[in-house]
Each structure stands twice: as structure tokens, then as C-alpha cells.
Enzyme design. Structure first.
Site, PDB file in Angstrom:
ATOM      1  N   TYR A  35       0.836  -1.215   0.000  1.00 24.70           N
ATOM      2  CA  TYR A  35       0.000   0.000   0.000  1.00 24.70           C
ATOM      3  C   TYR A  35       0.867   1.260   0.000  1.00 24.70           C
ATOM      4  CZ  TYR A  35      -3.705   3.130   1.782  1.00 24.70           C
ATOM      5  OH  TYR A  35      -4.612   4.145   1.966  1.00 24.70           O
ATOM      6  N   LYS A  48       0.925   4.048  -2.881  1.00 30.22           N
ATOM      7  CA  LYS A  48       0.493   5.415  -2.556  1.00 30.22           C
ATOM      8  C   LYS A  48       1.609   6.430  -2.788  1.00 30.22           C
ATOM      9  CE  LYS A  48      -3.806   5.260  -1.208  1.00 30.22           C
ATOM     10  NZ  LYS A  48      -4.809   5.718  -2.203  1.00 30.22           N
TER      11      LYS A  48
HETATM   12  P1  NAI Z   1     -13.475   2.719   1.278  1.00 31.33           P
HETATM   13  O1  NAI Z   1     -13.098   1.283   1.262  1.00 31.33           O
HETATM   14  O2  NAI Z   1     -14.698   3.138   2.007  1.00 31.33           O
HETATM   15  O3  NAI Z   1     -13.599   3.285  -0.200  1.00 31.33           O
HETATM   16  C1  NAI Z   1     -12.848   2.816  -1.281  1.00 31.33           C
HETATM   17  C2  NAI Z   1     -13.790   2.601  -2.444  1.00 31.33           C
HETATM   18  O4  NAI Z   1     -13.005   2.216  -3.596  1.00 31.33           O
HETATM   19  C3  NAI Z   1     -14.803   1.471  -2.198  1.00 31.33           C
HETATM   20  O5  NAI Z   1     -16.118   1.957  -2.376  1.00 31.33           O
HETATM   21  C4  NAI Z   1     -14.428   0.416  -3.224  1.00 31.33           C
HETATM   22  O6  NAI Z   1     -15.540  -0.309  -3.735  1.00 31.33           O
HETATM   23  C5  NAI Z   1     -13.745   1.252  -4.296  1.00 31.33           C
HETATM   24  N1  NAI Z   1     -12.888   0.433  -5.144  1.00 31.33           N
HETATM   25  C6  NAI Z   1     -12.124  -0.632  -4.773  1.00 31.33           C
HETATM   26  N2  NAI Z   1     -11.537  -1.167  -5.840  1.00 31.33           N
HETATM   27  C7  NAI Z   1     -11.911  -0.435  -6.914  1.00 31.33           C
HETATM   28  C8  NAI Z   1     -11.631  -0.493  -8.295  1.00 31.33           C
HETATM   29  N3  NAI Z   1     -10.818  -1.437  -8.786  1.00 31.33           N
HETATM   30  N4  NAI Z   1     -12.188   0.422  -9.116  1.00 31.33           N
HETATM   31  C9  NAI Z   1     -12.989   1.392  -8.627  1.00 31.33           C
HETATM   32  N5  NAI Z   1     -13.318   1.480  -7.319  1.00 31.33           N
HETATM   33  C10 NAI Z   1     -12.782   0.591  -6.472  1.00 31.33           C
HETATM   34  O7  NAI Z   1     -12.189   3.483   1.866  1.00 31.33           O
HETATM   35  P2  NAI Z   1     -11.869   5.043   2.083  1.00 31.33           P
HETATM   36  O8  NAI Z   1     -11.264   5.160   3.413  1.00 31.33           O
HETATM   37  O9  NAI Z   1     -13.023   5.889   1.742  1.00 31.33           O
HETATM   38  O10 NAI Z   1     -10.685   5.233   1.038  1.00 31.33           O
HETATM   39  C11 NAI Z   1     -10.722   6.153  -0.040  1.00 31.33           C
HETATM   40  C12 NAI Z   1      -9.298   6.427  -0.480  1.00 31.33           C
HETATM   41  O11 NAI Z   1      -8.584   7.106   0.547  1.00 31.33           O
HETATM   42  C13 NAI Z   1      -8.488   5.157  -0.785  1.00 31.33           C
HETATM   43  O12 NAI Z   1      -7.645   5.387  -1.888  1.00 31.33           O
HETATM   44  C14 NAI Z   1      -7.656   4.975   0.464  1.00 31.33           C
HETATM   45  O13 NAI Z   1      -6.494   4.227   0.243  1.00 31.33           O
HETATM   46  C15 NAI Z   1      -7.375   6.424   0.816  1.00 31.33           C
HETATM   47  N6  NAI Z   1      -6.980   6.655   2.184  1.00 31.33           N
HETATM   48  C16 NAI Z   1      -7.892   6.511   3.189  1.00 31.33           C
HETATM   49  C17 NAI Z   1      -7.524   6.743   4.492  1.00 31.33           C
HETATM   50  C18 NAI Z   1      -8.497   6.691   5.611  1.00 31.33           C
HETATM   51  O14 NAI Z   1      -8.095   7.057   6.745  1.00 31.33           O
HETATM   52  N7  NAI Z   1      -9.727   6.289   5.394  1.00 31.33           N
HETATM   53  C19 NAI Z   1      -6.115   7.065   4.833  1.00 31.33           C
HETATM   54  C20 NAI Z   1      -5.258   7.278   3.698  1.00 31.33           C
HETATM   55  C21 NAI Z   1      -5.697   7.058   2.431  1.00 31.33           C
END
Ligand code: NAI
Length: 304
Positions: free
Chosen positions: A172, A176
């Protein structure tokens, strides 16, 4: 409202926005906020499980229904970002439904956390594919449209796990951090076309962090505290590019890759020994006068 106040309002009327992974968590929150401010939103999400397995179209459909029932404009797209065909179809969804594209938020993500020695090839490939190839593929498809229109705003989602390190996330963190590299080149290539590309490193309560934080902490990390920075960076008002911002529970800060003055040992014509490195270690590692550089060429100024 005065003319100045009117001009300082951040609006997205007539703007078309793609948000990848907009079916849940942060992406869903951005989608709702963009729509509230007049954007036409492509809600991309195949509805994956946290590890990238499975699909469920109702995830994107629910967000679209939520936006429409509040009077907003949105369309669902169910493609995975990690193939060129999928990425092209995500951009085509914007063009077919709304005829143009102004904003791309590369937000889709999955997790396959394991310590280095336990990480399988499949866990490495899946995480690199969604975060890195996915952001590349959708950005490439979007960039062509933005370049032709001389306008574009792109936000990549990096992570503190990449910028500062975290236990058990080498796949990851590598993916990132690569999004910072992607941003660096895209922002330089996009400069003359008014395409701005920036990164955010969010922390927010979502299924990704549900097991990491206690309940009372999760309440403070509402995704709604991250969304304002994403909307600002995607607005016409934003003229910055190639920047990285921490966004967490109302804390916003710029973080940077810096280059220090260092030391020039000799003039490049003579031999330099490992002992010279030892002797100059303090000067090499001193970070006090470090500054961000505009591009690779700026490093040459230290040796000219
Ligand atoms: P989440 O799991 O709620 O949202 C991620 C979304 O991406 C999901 O709805 C999922 O279905 C979708 N997804 C997965 N694979 C996919 C694909 N191949 N094509 C299109 N969509 C796809 O997680 P969250 O926390 O909302 O994460 C959003 C972004 O923020 C991610 O990139 C995550 O790595 C990043 N992030 C989040 C943090 C946090 O504290 N929540 C911290 C640092 C980064």
C-alpha cells in the site's frame, strides 16, 4: 452578496466530475458535496470488498440515488479502474452523459495489509493495480479531454502510510507513494493546459480504518472534514499544482519532498571516497535550509 463574495464562492455548476471509488467512505462524501455545489458527478464504483474481491452495483447506485433525491445530477459507472478499458469507459461515461470532463478525483482503493515476509505476489499486484495502475489509467484517459479543453483539476489520494511509513503496509505504501510521482509528472505536463494535479493524504473513518481507531475517535474523523480540501483543489479558484496536503479531522497541512543544500565534495572530476561521505555526514544530512524543487532540472543548480 457583493461581487467579491460572489466570486469567492466555490461552485461546480456546469462542471463534470469523476470520482473513482465513490460508492462508500471518502469518495461517497466527495460525490455528495460536489453535487450539492452543482457538479454533474460520475459515481464510479464496482462495489468491491475491502480486499478488492467481489462486485456489487448497488453501492454506486445508492450514492447516485442519494444525489438525485436531493435534486443533484449523477450517473453511476461500475468499471474497475485497474484496466485501460475500464478507465476509458469511466471517462466515456462522463462524455456520453455530460459531454465533457473537468475534474478527476483518483480515490478508489483497497487494502491487503501484511508484513513484508508474508506479502504474496497476488497481494502486491492487486494493491498496485487498483491504486497505481488505476490512477494512471483513468488520469491518462481524462488528461486527453482536459488538454483539449485547456482546463482540468486532478486530485490523487496518497497516504500518510506512504509519506511517513506504517507497519505492515509495504504494498500500500509503495503504491500510494507512486501516486506522488504520478502527480509530479502530470502536474508538470499539465501546466501549460491549466491542468492542476495535487495529492491529499487523508485520515477518515471508513471501513478502511474501522478496526484501527476507537469509536470516539472515529466520530472526529468524519470524511466530511476531508472533503473541503478536495473541493477546493478541484475548483477554478485553485491555482496550485504539485502539492501534497494532509487532511484529518479538520487539520490541513502541506507536506513536501525537500532538497537540502547538502555539500559539494570536489568538482566532479576527482575521486570521492566513502571516508569523504563520513567526514561530511552532518552537512549532507542537514535539512534546515531544504526547499521544494520545481522539477528534476533544479537539482543541477547544486552542481553548476
Ligand atoms: P473505502 O473502502 O470506504 O472506499 C474505497 C472505495 O473504492 C470502495 O467503495 C471500493 O468499492 C472502491 N474500489 C475498490 N476497488 C476499486 C476499483 N478497482 N475500481 C474502482 N473502485 C474501487 O475506503 P476510504 O477510506 O473511503 O478510502 C478512499 C481512499 O482514501 C483510498 O484510496 C484509500 O487508500 C485512501 N486513504 C484513506 C484513508 C483513511 O483514513 N480512510 C487514509 C489514507 C488514504
Amino acid at each position: 452578496m457583493t461581487f467579491e463574495e460572489e466570486m469567492s464562492q466555490i461552485k461546480f455548476n456546469d462542471k463534470v466530475v469523476i470520482i473513482t471509488g465513490a460508492g462508500s467512505g471518502l469518495g461517497r462524501c466527495y460525490a455528495l458535496e460536489f453535487a450539492k455545489r452543482g457538479a454533474k458527478v460520475v459515481v464510479n464504483d464496482p462495489g468491491s470488498a475491502l480486499d478488492g474481491s467481489d462486485t456489487n452495483r448497488s453501492v454506486a447506485d445508492r450514492v447516485v440515488a442519494e444525489i438525485r433525491s436531493a435534486g443533484g445530477i449523477a450517473v453511476a459507472n461500475y468499471d474497475s479502474v485497474d484496466s485501460m478499458a475500464g478507465a476509458n469507459h469511466i471517462v466515456a461515461t462522463a462524455l456520453d452523459n455530460f459531454q465533457t470532463l473537468d475534474v478527476l478525483v483518483n480515490n478508489a482503493g483497497i487494502l491487503r495489509d501484511k508484513t513484508l515476509l508474508k506479502l504474496s505476489e497476488a497481494d502486491w499486484d492487486a494493491v498496485i493495480a487498483v491504486h497505481l495502475k488505476g490512477a494512471f489509467a483513468v488520469t491518462q484517459a481524462a488528461f486527453g479531454v482536459m488538454k483539449a479543453r485547456h482546463y482540468g483539476r486532478i486530485v490523487n489520494t496518497t497516504s500518510g502510510a506512504a509519506l511517513y511509513g506504517n507497519f505492515g503496509q509495504s504494498n500500500y505504501a509503495a503504491a500510494k507513494m507512486a501516486l506522488v510521482g504520478l502527480m509530479n509528472s502530470v502536474s508538470i505536463e499539465g501546466a501549460k493546459y491549466n491542468i492542476k494535479c495535487n495529492c491529499i493524504a487523508p485520515v477518515a473513518a471508513s471501513r478502511m480504518t474501522a478496526d484501527l481507531m476507537p469509536e470516539e475517535m472515529l466520530e472526529r474523523f468524519d470524511p466530511a472534514t476531508v472533503a473541503p480540501m478536495v473541493l477546493y483543489l478541484c475548483s477554478e479558484q485553485n491555482q496550485e499544482s504539485k502539492m501534497i496536503f494532509n487532511c484529518a479531522a479538520g487539520w490541513f497541512s502541506r507536506t513536501e519532498i525537500l532538497c537540502s543544500d547538502g555539500v559539494r565534495i570536489g568538482d566532479g572530476s576527482g575521486a570521492i571516497s566513502p571516508e569523504d561521505i563520513l567526514k561530511n555526514w552532518e552537512k549532507i544530512t542537514a535539512i534546515e535550509n531544504a526547499k521544494p524543487l520545481n522539477n528534476l532540472m533544479d537539482t543541477f543548480s547544486y552542481v553548476s
